[in-house]
Design a protein around this motif. Structure first.
Motif, PDB file in Angstrom:
ATOM      1  N   ARG A 125      28.560  40.754  49.990  1.00 33.14           N
ATOM      2  CA  ARG A 125      29.628  41.304  49.159  1.00 33.14           C
ATOM      3  C   ARG A 125      31.007  40.819  49.580  1.00 33.14           C
ATOM      4  O   ARG A 125      31.927  40.753  48.768  1.00 33.14           O
ATOM      5  CB  ARG A 125      29.578  42.835  49.181  1.00 33.14           C
ATOM      6  CG  ARG A 125      28.365  43.392  48.448  1.00 33.14           C
ATOM      7  CD  ARG A 125      28.246  44.876  48.587  1.00 33.14           C
ATOM      8  NE  ARG A 125      29.078  45.584  47.627  1.00 33.14           N
ATOM      9  CZ  ARG A 125      29.087  46.919  47.509  1.00 33.14           C
ATOM     10  NH1 ARG A 125      28.306  47.658  48.297  1.00 33.14           N
ATOM     11  NH2 ARG A 125      29.857  47.502  46.625  1.00 33.14           N
ATOM     12  N   VAL A 126      31.154  40.448  50.857  1.00 34.43           N
ATOM     13  CA  VAL A 126      32.446  39.928  51.320  1.00 34.43           C
ATOM     14  C   VAL A 126      32.412  38.420  51.493  1.00 34.43           C
ATOM     15  O   VAL A 126      33.334  37.823  52.059  1.00 34.43           O
ATOM     16  CB  VAL A 126      32.888  40.609  52.639  1.00 34.43           C
ATOM     17  CG1 VAL A 126      32.994  42.111  52.460  1.00 34.43           C
ATOM     18  CG2 VAL A 126      31.946  40.260  53.782  1.00 34.43           C
ATOM     19  N   ARG A 146      37.625  40.641  56.322  1.00 35.84           N
ATOM     20  CA  ARG A 146      36.437  40.720  55.477  1.00 35.84           C
ATOM     21  C   ARG A 146      35.247  41.255  56.276  1.00 35.84           C
ATOM     22  O   ARG A 146      34.436  42.028  55.754  1.00 35.84           O
ATOM     23  CB  ARG A 146      36.112  39.347  54.873  1.00 35.84           C
ATOM     24  CG  ARG A 146      37.173  38.831  53.939  1.00 35.84           C
ATOM     25  CD  ARG A 146      36.618  38.033  52.784  1.00 35.84           C
ATOM     26  NE  ARG A 146      35.795  36.913  53.153  1.00 35.84           N
ATOM     27  CZ  ARG A 146      36.236  35.673  53.347  1.00 35.84           C
ATOM     28  NH1 ARG A 146      37.532  35.412  53.249  1.00 35.84           N
ATOM     29  NH2 ARG A 146      35.409  34.705  53.654  1.00 35.84           N
ATOM     30  N   ALA A 150      33.011  44.494  55.702  1.00 32.43           N
ATOM     31  CA  ALA A 150      31.545  44.417  55.671  1.00 32.43           C
ATOM     32  C   ALA A 150      30.927  45.463  56.589  1.00 32.43           C
ATOM     33  O   ALA A 150      29.923  46.096  56.243  1.00 32.43           O
ATOM     34  CB  ALA A 150      31.088  43.015  56.072  1.00 32.43           C
ATOM     35  N   ILE A 177      41.359  40.131  49.384  1.00 32.32           N
ATOM     36  CA  ILE A 177      40.782  41.346  49.961  1.00 32.32           C
ATOM     37  C   ILE A 177      40.985  42.545  49.042  1.00 32.32           C
ATOM     38  O   ILE A 177      40.060  43.344  48.817  1.00 32.32           O
ATOM     39  CB  ILE A 177      41.374  41.596  51.362  1.00 32.32           C
ATOM     40  CG1 ILE A 177      40.756  40.611  52.355  1.00 32.32           C
ATOM     41  CG2 ILE A 177      41.130  43.037  51.812  1.00 32.32           C
ATOM     42  CD1 ILE A 177      41.363  40.650  53.733  1.00 32.32           C
ATOM     43  N   MET A 180      38.663  42.377  46.102  1.00 29.27           N
ATOM     44  CA  MET A 180      37.306  42.705  46.509  1.00 29.27           C
ATOM     45  C   MET A 180      37.126  44.215  46.657  1.00 29.27           C
ATOM     46  O   MET A 180      36.147  44.787  46.165  1.00 29.27           O
ATOM     47  CB  MET A 180      36.986  42.012  47.830  1.00 29.27           C
ATOM     48  CG  MET A 180      35.602  42.316  48.372  1.00 29.27           C
ATOM     49  SD  MET A 180      35.405  41.600  50.007  1.00 29.27           S
ATOM     50  CE  MET A 180      36.606  42.545  50.928  1.00 29.27           C
TER      51      MET A 180
END
Length: 254
Positions: A125-126, A146, A150, A177, A180
């Motif tokens: 996902r990161v 990141r 995570a 970031i 996300m």
């Protein structure tokens, strides 16, 4: 999962740092906390996350008073990402992210397939799966942030609290970031310095001044010329909705 704070008060000795703050974060919402240095953003985040106990007031997550929840049980629901973290220990990216599984494991339990799957999902996902064996010390600042996120995601949280997650990063990594985090399927509360980034990525914004809640609402409602002048002591022009539907602030030098 919703977050509700009612009349939170916290301080040190005779100094009040969080002064009677009440707020609500809806499930799935991204709430930004902004304010001048020393306004109480970090302290409020820690109260909301249960890392500090208020002198008075309460915090509810999904309708449950977090003061009545054990630290381990709360860690299964809530993750906290601090501004930055450093270590001299020789660890890999995967080692750091694996720490996020601690709340889900008993002292004698071995590493399970479920733990491994959660770590792999978090790295994916990161966009750090390809770096899982890389040494922590070799990562850039943006990559480390990141990995911090995570590790938080490996907890499988429903609420994330992030304290200045873009601090000291270049603008590319700041946007990367925050985009996300906004796109994650969790409720998020983020303390930010950059007002334009708060406008871009937050559904609602809370303004703190001297520990008290000064304003709350959408970016359009909160980021006004009057508020910027009165709270941040700056002169600025706030444009109407930009291409992405958010206001844009242009600071004016005297």
């Amino acid at each position: 999962m919703s977050v509700v704070a009612e009349n939170l008060v916290w301080g040190v000795k005779r100094r009040t740092i969080v002064a009677d703050v009440s707020l609500t974060v809806a499930s799935g919402e991204t709430l930004g906390l902004i304010g001048p240095n020393g306004s109480g953003k970090s302290s409020l985040l820690r109260l909301l996350a249960g890392l500090r106990s208020p002198l008075s007031g309460r915090v509810e997550i999904n309708g449950q008073d977090i003061a009545q929840v054990s630290r381990k049980a709360l860690s299964r629901q809530v993750a906290f990402v601090q501004q930055s973290a450093a270590t001299d220990t020789n660890v890999t990216v995967a080692d750091v992210v694996c720490l996020g599984r601690t709340p889900h494991r008993s002292a004698l339990a071995g590493w399970s397939e479920g733990d491994e799957a959660a770590v792999n999902r978090a790295l994916d996902r990161v966009d750090m799966a390809s770096r899982r064996k890389q040494a922590w010390q070799t990562l850039s600042g943006g990559e480390r942030q990141r990995v911090h996120i995570a590790r938080a995601l490996a907890q499988s949280p429903q609420v994330m609290f992030l304290d200045e997650p873009t601090n000291h990063l270049d603008i590319h990594h700041q946007i990367e970031i925050l985009r996300m985090v906004r796109d994650l399927d969790v409720t998020s509360v983020i303390a930010l310095h950059d007002l334009n980034l708060a406008a871009m990525f937050c559904d609602r914004i809370v303004v703190l001044e001297a520990g008290a809640l000064r304003a709350s609402g959408t970016p359009e409602e909160v980021l006004t010329q009057d508020t910027l002048r009165e709270v941040f002591r700056v002169t600025a022009h706030v444009s109407g909705a930009s291409a992405n539907g958010r206001p844009h602030i242009r600071f004016i030098s005297d």
